[in-house]
Motif scaffolding. Sequence first.
Motif, mmCIF file in Angstrom:
data_model
loop_
_atom_site.group_PDB
_atom_site.id
_atom_site.type_symbol
_atom_site.label_atom_id
_atom_site.label_comp_id
_atom_site.label_asym_id
_atom_site.label_seq_id
_atom_site.Cartn_x
_atom_site.Cartn_y
_atom_site.Cartn_z
ATOM 1 N N MET A 297 0.800 -1.313 0.000
ATOM 2 C CA MET A 297 0.055 -0.049 0.080
ATOM 3 C C MET A 297 0.679 1.117 -0.089
ATOM 4 O O MET A 297 0.421 2.326 -0.751
ATOM 5 C CB MET A 297 -0.921 0.118 1.290
ATOM 6 C CG MET A 297 -1.971 -1.028 1.062
ATOM 7 S SD MET A 297 -3.187 -1.063 2.752
ATOM 8 C CE MET A 297 -3.568 0.815 2.614
ATOM 9 N N MET A 298 2.022 1.307 0.823
ATOM 10 C CA MET A 298 2.859 2.332 0.662
ATOM 11 C C MET A 298 3.464 2.613 -0.798
ATOM 12 O O MET A 298 3.622 3.783 -1.166
ATOM 13 C CB MET A 298 3.955 2.179 1.854
ATOM 14 C CG MET A 298 4.894 3.555 2.110
ATOM 15 S SD MET A 298 5.784 3.239 3.522
ATOM 16 C CE MET A 298 6.911 4.698 3.166
ATOM 17 N N ALA A 299 4.076 1.455 -1.109
ATOM 18 C CA ALA A 299 4.351 1.757 -2.498
ATOM 19 C C ALA A 299 3.689 2.102 -3.628
ATOM 20 O O ALA A 299 3.841 3.163 -4.303
ATOM 21 C CB ALA A 299 5.137 0.244 -3.049
ATOM 22 N N LEU A 300 2.295 1.713 -3.390
ATOM 23 C CA LEU A 300 1.471 2.118 -4.397
ATOM 24 C C LEU A 300 1.052 3.431 -4.352
ATOM 25 O O LEU A 300 0.775 4.402 -4.965
ATOM 26 C CB LEU A 300 0.138 1.367 -4.428
ATOM 27 C CG LEU A 300 -0.855 1.204 -5.423
ATOM 28 C CD1 LEU A 300 -0.221 0.811 -6.858
ATOM 29 C CD2 LEU A 300 -2.193 0.487 -5.245
ATOM 30 N N ALA A 301 0.680 4.071 -2.890
ATOM 31 C CA ALA A 301 0.669 5.322 -2.760
ATOM 32 C C ALA A 301 1.649 6.435 -3.207
ATOM 33 O O ALA A 301 1.194 7.431 -3.699
ATOM 34 C CB ALA A 301 0.575 5.409 -0.963
ATOM 35 N N TYR A 302 2.997 5.908 -3.011
ATOM 36 C CA TYR A 302 3.986 6.798 -3.245
ATOM 37 C C TYR A 302 4.325 6.758 -4.987
ATOM 38 O O TYR A 302 4.631 7.644 -5.590
ATOM 39 C CB TYR A 302 5.440 6.572 -2.727
ATOM 40 C CG TYR A 302 5.449 7.163 -1.303
ATOM 41 C CD1 TYR A 302 6.121 8.287 -1.271
ATOM 42 C CD2 TYR A 302 4.843 6.709 -0.195
ATOM 43 C CE1 TYR A 302 6.291 8.958 0.029
ATOM 44 C CE2 TYR A 302 4.868 7.079 1.058
ATOM 45 C CZ TYR A 302 5.636 8.395 0.995
ATOM 46 O OH TYR A 302 5.879 9.001 2.292
#
Length: 212
Positions: A39-44
């Motif tokens: 989720m963090m990777a997708l957000a960034y």
Amino acid sequence: SSLAWAYSTLGYDSLPLFENIADAAIPKLDKFKPQEKAMMALAYSRINYSFPYVFNEIASRSLHQIEQFGPLDTFNMIIAYAKVGHKSEQLMQALAEKVIHQPSHHFSPQMLVGIAWAYANTAHHTRPLFHAIAKSLLDNIHKLTANEIASVAWSYASVNCNHYGLFDALAEASEGKWPQFSAQSLANLAWAYSTMKEVNPRVYEGIAKASM
């Protein structure tokens, strides 16, 4: 990771905000679950600023957890790295192996289309992965939308992978869907069949009619 996801979903991409989130999250990454890292990777990947150090840290601290990644976590991580064009050979190879060895029904046809696009787009040519995806897609080819058909053709032509029967199946699945192809998808489809030297009159006739 949930905070970064929430702000990126809302389209709020303040540079100081995401810098602060990264500074707070990176020291704790080892405690993140696979879903939280994905989720963090997708957000960034969705914001208008480049954070290569964030993707480096997520990649290096995810390798030991690959076996714990579920299908959606795997898909989201692959898409995130492809969207930003971040090179992480070890991570992308490990995720490819995850897809290859997962039962095919764990990934929807739409997810497989996205994964094929991601690996073609990053020029990470893992041929066993493309053959595994094609094998799964052949069983579900009629579930693809017109633009997904074009995406698959483009992806496979981009990596020069002609899995037996795939392009014939894509041609068959295109029947009755020609009005639904976007102009870009028609161009991608024409390029793919030409690049792979696939002589299929139905495809070229369909493209011609849909382009009028």
